[in-house]
Design a protein around this motif. Structure first.
Motif, short mmCIF file in Angstrom:
data_model
loop_
_atom_site.label_atom_id
_atom_site.label_comp_id
_atom_site.label_asym_id
_atom_site.label_seq_id
_atom_site.Cartn_x
_atom_site.Cartn_y
_atom_site.Cartn_z
N VAL A 464 0.80 -1.31 0.12
CA VAL A 464 0.10 0.06 0.11
C VAL A 464 1.10 1.33 -0.10
O VAL A 464 0.58 2.37 -0.81
N THR A 465 1.95 1.23 0.94
CA THR A 465 2.85 2.31 0.93
C THR A 465 3.23 2.67 -0.55
O THR A 465 3.44 3.87 -0.92
N GLU A 503 -8.83 10.46 -3.50
CA GLU A 503 -9.46 9.62 -4.46
C GLU A 503 -8.61 8.66 -5.34
O GLU A 503 -8.83 7.67 -5.51
N GLN A 504 -7.50 9.37 -5.81
CA GLN A 504 -6.55 8.73 -6.52
C GLN A 504 -5.79 7.51 -5.58
O GLN A 504 -5.53 6.17 -6.06
N VAL A 509 -5.05 2.22 -3.46
CA VAL A 509 -4.99 1.04 -2.40
C VAL A 509 -5.96 -0.16 -2.89
O VAL A 509 -5.54 -1.27 -2.66
N THR A 510 -6.85 0.37 -3.35
CA THR A 510 -7.98 -0.93 -3.83
C THR A 510 -7.22 -1.90 -4.78
O THR A 510 -7.62 -2.97 -4.83
N ALA A 511 -6.54 -1.04 -5.62
CA ALA A 511 -6.11 -1.91 -6.65
C ALA A 511 -4.60 -2.66 -6.04
O ALA A 511 -4.32 -3.78 -6.97
N ALA A 512 -4.29 -2.35 -5.20
CA ALA A 512 -3.04 -2.80 -4.60
C ALA A 512 -3.38 -4.22 -3.70
O ALA A 512 -2.82 -4.06 -2.52
N VAL A 523 -7.82 -5.37 -0.36
CA VAL A 523 -7.57 -4.24 0.66
C VAL A 523 -8.27 -3.07 0.11
O VAL A 523 -8.44 -2.55 -0.99
N SER A 524 -8.65 -2.37 0.91
CA SER A 524 -9.18 -0.99 0.84
C SER A 524 -8.97 -0.06 2.05
O SER A 524 -8.56 -0.49 3.11
#
Length: 591
Positions: A464-465, A503-504, A509-512, A523-524
């Motif tokens: 995420v980071t 928002e970006q 994060v959702t894609a990761a 993950v969200s």
């Protein structure tokens, strides 16, 4: 009774006093009450003491003060024994005890200095009791510094040397500590049972209690709260008899945590208050931090917002001090190792200078050749010193950067983020500029840790980071301020730009999601945004308002961005995460 006691003490002959000193030494950890009484009798005796007896008595006095938590009195006594005693064994034992006291007193760099002396003298020390203390101090300090493999190595050496003796209890207790802190301890495994059995066999109630505290920690980590409570309750009376405040406070806070998880709030609160009451003065420990955090959560659950605010402020202050202490331990270890390397280089340089002088004496007849050789070697030594100074400066800068980074995610840690952000906001205020803050944390992160393990959780945090950093510029402040909680300071941003960036980041994060190494899960994250136009330029107020927005995003279903539209006055007097119900009507969800 006082007259009889004085008469008995005064009547001691020199040989009898030596026996009493040795007897008190043997009892000090197994029967502290008797040890303290004997020490008082000998100290009150109106009779001359030999220098050796005086130093031995001073050593025992220092041990007593350290046991009671008065390290400021114990440490100078130990140093005087080391400096003035002619007994090499007593010097070694005093050095070992001094290392332990310096470790507990958080004087880590000084502790490592004396530990190097211990390790250097260890091969020449044949006294078994002295070696036991030395290995104990080395294992204890390395465990405190997070060097658990080194701690395990020293405790294993102690176990091999003292199997069947008192030292076996200490070695097994240190082994349990190393295994727990490296997350490898089974609470009902052989390491725990063997340690408790060895300590009970030798009457070492203090070390047995320490083992049980780590056992209870492991039970709680595995959500086996009833078993943790049973271990602590069944041995509660025994730990009280030790009079050792550190372990008594540890038992109390572990019982508080167990009862909290079992839903018994009155008992949980009672034990948490006991843990605070029995702590050592001016000392911040993990137990104190946990007790304040638990009292804060209990007060919130009981809708006692005034007490919750007070306890949260104490918790935040204690947590910061404890976090700073953990960083200091790691930094002290690195600095000590670096100093040892630097000292070795200096010794090598001096040895080379000595070789030069020897060559000069042997080749006196060849004055010209000797002079040339001396100049060449001197240049080499000077070059080595210059290189050493350059290397030292680089390592210092490296350690400084290391102390500012979060070890897992490699972004700014909490202290550095708060310090840098406060400074940037102050400059922004003076320049009349605007700034915004984004606060976000991962949704249901505890479920990931519980179901897939902490290794999976660490993997998610790193991923995420990395995903977020691709959207941030180097001059923007990005820090990890909690377990799965992150903050971003955006200088020159208004709220609209900050929301767009949030928002970006949310989509990133959702894609990761995890790549399948730890199982399939998603993950969200939830985001809270505010700006200086609404909350002012004070960092604490900005974070509090952003946190209120974050909480609303959580309530609205998570995986979304919310802004704070309320009045900063509604959160100015409350800590983060407290009295959020008052803020719900003031936060506008965006998605």
């Amino acid at each position: 009774m006082a007259l009889l006691l004085a008469t008995a003490v005064i009547a001691l002959q020199p040989g009898e006093l030596d026996n009493r000193l040795r007897e008190a030494d043997a009892l000090k950890s197994s029967n502290y009450a008797r040890f303290a009484a004997m020490l008082g009798e000998m100290d009150a005796a109106d009779q001359p003491l030999s220098p050796a007896q005086r130093q031995y008595l001073n050593y025992l006095k220092a041990w007593e003060r350290g046991y009671a938590g008065d390290y400021e009195a114990a440490i100078p006594l130990y140093k005087s024994v080391i400096a003035e005693s002619d007994d090499s064994v007593l010097q070694f034992r005093a050095t070992a005890s001094l290392v332990s006291n310096l470790t507990i007193a958080r004087r880590y760099l000084e502790a490592y200095t004396y530990l190097d002396l211990l390790v250097e003298r260890m091969p020449q020390t044949t006294d078994l009791l002295a070696r036991e203390q030395g290995l104990h101090a080395a294992a204890l300090l390395n465990n405190q510094a997070g060097q658990y493999e080194l701690g395990l190595d020293f405790s294993t050496r102690l176990l091999h040397e003292r199997m069947g003796l008192r030292g076996e209890c200490i070695a097994r207790e240190l082994r349990v500590e190393s295994l727990y802190k490296s997350k490898r301890l089974e609470p009902d495994g052989e390491d725990v049972s063997f340690a408790i059995e060895a300590c009970q066999r030798h009457g070492e109630a203090v070390f047995a209690s320490i083992v049980r505290s780590f056992q209870a920690h492991a039970f709680i980590d595995k959500a086996r709260y009833r078993e943790a409570r049973d271990v602590l309750e069944s041995n509660y009376e025994e730990v009280q008899k030790t009079r050792y405040l550190r372990i008594i406070s540890e038992f109390d806070v572990l019982l508080a945590e167990s009862y909290w998880q079992l839903g018994d709030l009155p008992r949980a609160r009672n034990y948490a208050l006991r843990a605070i009451d029995k702590r050592l003065p001016k000392e911040v420990t993990d137990s104190l931090v946990a007790a304040y955090r638990l009292l804060y959560r209990i007060s919130l659950q009981q809708n006692d917002t005034k007490s919750a605010l007070a306890y949260h402020e104490k918790y935040a202050e204690a947590d910061k001090q404890n976090f700073d202490d953990i960083s200091a331990r790691s930094l002290a270890y690195q600095m000590a190792r670096h100093q040892a390397t630097a000292t070795k280089l200096q010794i090598e340089a001096l040895n080379k200078q000595n070789q030069v002088l020897q060559l000069e004496q042997q080749l006196g007849a060849k004055a010209v050749e000797t002079s040339r050789l001396y100049i060449a070697l001197l240049i080499a030594v000077l070059l080595m010193l210059v290189l050493w100074a350059f290397y030292t400066k680089r390592r210092q800068l490296y350690f400084r950067r290391l102390s500012q980074r979060d070890g897992l995610t490699q972004i700014a840690n909490r202290p550095h983020f708060l310090e840098a952000s406060a400074r940037a906001l102050d400059e922004c205020r003076r320049a009349g500029g605007e700034a915004a803050v984004i606060l976000f944390d991962l949704d249901h992160f505890k479920v990931i840790n519980d179901r897939h393990g902490h290794a999976a959780g660490d993997h998610v945090l790193r991923k995420v980071t990395a995903a977020c950093r691709t959207y941030l510029r180097p001059e923007q402040y990005f820090g990890r301020i909690g377990g799965e909680e992150f903050a971003i300071l955006l200088i020159g941003y208004d709220e609209a730009r900050a929301v767009a960036l949030a928002e970006q980041l949310r989509r990133a994060v959702t894609a990761a999601n995890a790549d399948g190494a730890f199982g399939e899960f998603s993950v969200s994250a939830s985001f809270g945004v505010t700006s200086t136009r609404k909350a002012g330029h004070e960092l604490r107020q900005l974070l509090a308002c952003a946190d209120a927005a974050l909480y609303q995003a959580k309530l609205d279903g998570r995986d979304r961005v919310a802004t704070f539209d309320g009045s900063p006055a509604t959160v100015a007097a409350t800590p983060l995460h407290a009295q959020r119900d008052r803020l719900l009507g003031s936060v506008t969800p965006l998605s």
